[in-house]
Design a protein around this motif. Structure first.
Motif, mmCIF file in Angstrom:
data_model
loop_
_atom_site.group_PDB
_atom_site.id
_atom_site.type_symbol
_atom_site.label_atom_id
_atom_site.label_comp_id
_atom_site.label_asym_id
_atom_site.label_seq_id
_atom_site.Cartn_x
_atom_site.Cartn_y
_atom_site.Cartn_z
ATOM 1 N N ILE A 65 0.833 -1.214 0.000
ATOM 2 C CA ILE A 65 0.000 0.000 0.000
ATOM 3 C C ILE A 65 0.864 1.258 0.000
ATOM 4 C CG2 ILE A 65 -1.766 1.288 1.260
ATOM 5 C CD1 ILE A 65 -2.745 -1.395 2.369
ATOM 6 N N ASP A 66 1.801 1.336 0.943
ATOM 7 C CA ASP A 66 2.674 2.506 1.040
ATOM 8 C C ASP A 66 3.886 2.341 0.132
ATOM 9 O OD1 ASP A 66 1.002 3.576 3.023
ATOM 10 O OD2 ASP A 66 2.009 2.359 4.560
ATOM 11 N N SER A 67 4.557 3.441 -0.136
ATOM 12 C CA SER A 67 5.764 3.403 -0.960
ATOM 13 C C SER A 67 6.887 2.684 -0.219
ATOM 14 C CB SER A 67 6.212 4.825 -1.311
ATOM 15 O OG SER A 67 5.195 5.499 -2.038
ATOM 16 N N PRO A 68 7.763 1.988 -0.952
ATOM 17 C CA PRO A 68 8.884 1.294 -0.294
ATOM 18 C C PRO A 68 9.775 2.268 0.463
ATOM 19 C CG PRO A 68 8.638 0.573 -2.575
ATOM 20 C CD PRO A 68 7.745 1.760 -2.408
ATOM 21 N N LYS A 69 10.208 1.851 1.645
ATOM 22 C CA LYS A 69 11.091 2.659 2.477
ATOM 23 C C LYS A 69 12.425 1.937 2.629
ATOM 24 C CE LYS A 69 11.515 4.511 7.170
ATOM 25 N NZ LYS A 69 10.877 4.558 8.515
ATOM 26 N N PHE A 70 13.488 2.581 2.210
ATOM 27 C CA PHE A 70 14.808 1.949 2.234
ATOM 28 C C PHE A 70 15.256 1.701 3.679
ATOM 29 C CE2 PHE A 70 19.465 2.159 2.314
ATOM 30 C CZ PHE A 70 19.766 1.156 1.402
ATOM 31 N N VAL A 71 15.648 0.437 3.943
ATOM 32 C CA VAL A 71 16.111 0.074 5.289
ATOM 33 C C VAL A 71 17.464 -0.645 5.245
ATOM 34 C CG1 VAL A 71 13.789 -0.058 6.272
ATOM 35 C CG2 VAL A 71 14.804 -2.094 5.210
ATOM 36 N N GLY A 72 18.080 -0.697 4.078
ATOM 37 C CA GLY A 72 19.386 -1.343 3.962
ATOM 38 C C GLY A 72 19.303 -2.849 4.167
ATOM 39 N N LEU A 73 20.197 -3.376 4.994
ATOM 40 C CA LEU A 73 20.262 -4.817 5.255
ATOM 41 C C LEU A 73 19.447 -5.237 6.472
ATOM 42 C CD1 LEU A 73 24.083 -5.387 4.618
ATOM 43 C CD2 LEU A 73 22.195 -5.809 3.030
ATOM 44 N N GLN A 74 18.526 -4.387 6.882
ATOM 45 C CA GLN A 74 17.735 -4.670 8.083
ATOM 46 C C GLN A 74 16.906 -5.948 7.933
ATOM 47 O OE1 GLN A 74 15.619 -1.281 9.759
ATOM 48 N NE2 GLN A 74 13.908 -2.605 10.330
ATOM 49 N N ASN A 75 16.351 -6.191 6.726
ATOM 50 C CA ASN A 75 15.559 -7.406 6.513
ATOM 51 C C ASN A 75 16.403 -8.662 6.677
ATOM 52 O OD1 ASN A 75 13.078 -6.118 5.951
ATOM 53 N ND2 ASN A 75 13.689 -5.745 3.838
ATOM 54 N N PHE A 76 17.627 -8.619 6.164
ATOM 55 C CA PHE A 76 18.501 -9.786 6.258
ATOM 56 C C PHE A 76 18.953 -10.027 7.697
ATOM 57 C CE2 PHE A 76 18.821 -8.462 1.838
ATOM 58 C CZ PHE A 76 18.731 -9.676 1.166
ATOM 59 N N SER A 77 19.291 -8.969 8.395
ATOM 60 C CA SER A 77 19.685 -9.125 9.798
ATOM 61 C C SER A 77 18.510 -9.596 10.646
ATOM 62 C CB SER A 77 20.232 -7.795 10.342
ATOM 63 O OG SER A 77 19.248 -6.769 10.269
ATOM 64 N N GLY A 78 17.294 -9.135 10.285
ATOM 65 C CA GLY A 78 16.111 -9.588 11.002
ATOM 66 C C GLY A 78 15.844 -11.072 10.790
ATOM 67 N N LEU A 79 16.147 -11.567 9.587
ATOM 68 C CA LEU A 79 15.964 -12.987 9.303
ATOM 69 C C LEU A 79 16.827 -13.857 10.201
ATOM 70 C CD1 LEU A 79 15.687 -13.363 5.411
ATOM 71 C CD2 LEU A 79 14.068 -14.165 7.123
ATOM 72 N N PHE A 80 18.075 -13.462 10.368
ATOM 73 C CA PHE A 80 18.999 -14.275 11.154
ATOM 74 C C PHE A 80 18.709 -14.217 12.649
ATOM 75 C CE2 PHE A 80 21.520 -13.452 7.257
ATOM 76 C CZ PHE A 80 21.654 -14.774 6.857
ATOM 77 N N ALA A 81 17.785 -13.350 13.047
ATOM 78 C CA ALA A 81 17.336 -13.318 14.439
ATOM 79 C C ALA A 81 15.923 -13.859 14.582
ATOM 80 C CB ALA A 81 17.400 -11.884 14.968
ATOM 81 N N ASP A 82 15.393 -14.435 13.490
ATOM 82 C CA ASP A 82 14.011 -14.919 13.446
ATOM 83 C C ASP A 82 13.989 -16.425 13.719
ATOM 84 O OD1 ASP A 82 11.406 -15.550 12.908
ATOM 85 O OD2 ASP A 82 11.314 -14.490 11.004
ATOM 86 N N LYS A 83 13.284 -16.841 14.763
ATOM 87 C CA LYS A 83 13.214 -18.260 15.113
ATOM 88 C C LYS A 83 12.488 -19.069 14.047
ATOM 89 C CE LYS A 83 13.369 -17.644 20.142
ATOM 90 N NZ LYS A 83 12.657 -17.874 21.430
ATOM 91 N N LEU A 84 11.447 -18.482 13.436
ATOM 92 C CA LEU A 84 10.727 -19.191 12.387
ATOM 93 C C LEU A 84 11.599 -19.420 11.156
ATOM 94 C CD1 LEU A 84 7.058 -17.838 12.280
ATOM 95 C CD2 LEU A 84 7.858 -20.128 12.846
ATOM 96 N N PHE A 85 12.528 -18.536 10.909
ATOM 97 C CA PHE A 85 13.469 -18.699 9.795
ATOM 98 C C PHE A 85 14.271 -19.982 9.977
ATOM 99 C CE2 PHE A 85 17.910 -18.004 8.423
ATOM 100 C CZ PHE A 85 17.720 -17.930 7.053
ATOM 101 N N TYR A 86 14.817 -20.185 11.178
ATOM 102 C CA TYR A 86 15.607 -21.382 11.449
ATOM 103 C C TYR A 86 14.719 -22.627 11.501
ATOM 104 C CZ TYR A 86 19.399 -18.188 12.571
ATOM 105 O OH TYR A 86 20.364 -17.211 12.505
ATOM 106 N N LYS A 87 13.513 -22.474 12.039
ATOM 107 C CA LYS A 87 12.605 -23.619 12.102
ATOM 108 C C LYS A 87 12.214 -24.083 10.708
ATOM 109 C CE LYS A 87 9.825 -26.567 14.082
ATOM 110 N NZ LYS A 87 10.321 -27.698 14.896
ATOM 111 N N SER A 88 11.859 -23.149 9.844
ATOM 112 C CA SER A 88 11.449 -23.508 8.485
ATOM 113 C C SER A 88 12.614 -24.095 7.695
ATOM 114 C CB SER A 88 10.878 -22.283 7.762
ATOM 115 O OG SER A 88 11.856 -21.261 7.645
#
Length: 316
Positions: A65-88
């Protein structure tokens, strides 16, 4: 002067010939791009473009809905701290470890059997291949009924014939992944056909010579057949790894990731992130992690195959 004139005239002939060849080459080049343009346009619009767009979106926070907002590598760093990421990832890796070897072994075994000259050969080949072209959704519904712990025919046969109480299959944390693997073996027909084509191209004189030397059928299989079709085994293994890491339909239709997240495969997690939570940036980062994982396993397979794969015309 005569020598210079001769050289000049020769160079003019060469230049004239080059220009003529260049005109022909340009015509061929134009024809090439005209004929290949539908594929190029389709690739840019539906494959290449989305790949580049997903890479850009993986660096943003985007909810459609909203315009993309640049966050750099935040998505990737968030993945490596995500328990569901490791579970899946763990669940998917468990499935890959079981599904790929069984698909290769059973596909090769069926190909060897169907390569024999027996009555009804064409019928059996069609019968074993046909399930692999059926829609994954219909196959998932079929197996959900067959393996239903309450009214499924499999548990009914186990009880009536052997007096065994069948497992919960898709409702048991221990049985859900083996059940998915069992269901996946329905689609082993594609692997079987590739193996069958490679078996039919093998030189029969090698088997005749081995038989004269007293080699048994089993020894011929491991000493002649397996080395000669090793490139095909490698190909089917890599394709099996790629497709197994992308398993989605079975879990989406039957288990929704349960029980207790034991069938929450990586692509199902990616789908929920993108179209359930509308976190397109985070989902794009997940997609690129999956690409890196599959690419790494493919390269490792190719590297490990250097000593195991035999190429008939390999230079020594």
């Amino acid at each position: 002067m005569d020598q210079k004139t001769s050289i000049s005239s020769n160079s003019n002939i060469v230049v004239h010939k080059k220009r003529k060849l260049s005109d022909e080459a340009r015509k061929e080049e134009r024809a090439f791009w005209i004929f290949i343009s539908p594929w190029v346009i389709g690739f840019l619009l539906f494959t290449g473009g989305p790949i580049i767009a997903s890479l850009a979106l993986s660096l943003t926070e985007y909810n459609v809905i909203d315009s993309p907002k640049f966050v750099g590598l935040q998505n990737f760093s968030g993945l490596f701290a995500d328990k569901l990421f490791y579970k899946s990832l763990t669940v998917t890796a468990y499935y890959v470890v079981l599904a790929v070897p069984f698909s290769i072994i059973i596909g090769l075994a069926l190909a060897v059997l169907l390569n024999q000259k027996v009555k009804g050969q064409a019928f059996f080949r069609t019968m074993f291949y046909a399930p692999s072209i059926i829609s994954g959704v219909s196959v998932a519904f079929l197996w959900s009924w067959l393996l239903n712990p309450d009214f499924g025919i499999i548990n009914g046969l186990l009880h009536d014939l052997f007096g065994i109480e069948g497992p919960g299959w898709f409702t048991s944390t221990r049985a859900v992944i083996p059940s998915m693997v069992l269901m996946q073996l329905t689609a082993v027909g594609g692997t079987m056909v590739i193996f069958l084509a490679s078996l039919q191209s093998l030189p029969q004189d090698l088997y005749e010579a081995a038989a004269i030397d007293g080699a048994s059928r089993l020894k011929q299989f491991f000493k002649i057949t397996v080395p000669l079709i090793s490139p095909v085994i490698l190909f089917n293994t890599i394709m099996g790894i790629i497709s197994s890491f992308q398993i989605f339909t079975q879990a989406f239709i039957i288990t929704k990731g349960g029980p207790d997240w034991m069938s929450y495969f990586y692509v199902l997690y990616l789908f929920d992130t993108a179209f359930g939570q509308f976190r397109m940036g985070y989902a794009s980062a997940q997609a690129w992690i999956l690409f890196i994982i599959i690419f790494t396993f493919t390269m490792l397979s190719l590297w490990a195959s250097k000593r195991l794969v035999h190429y008939e015309y390999e230079s020594k």
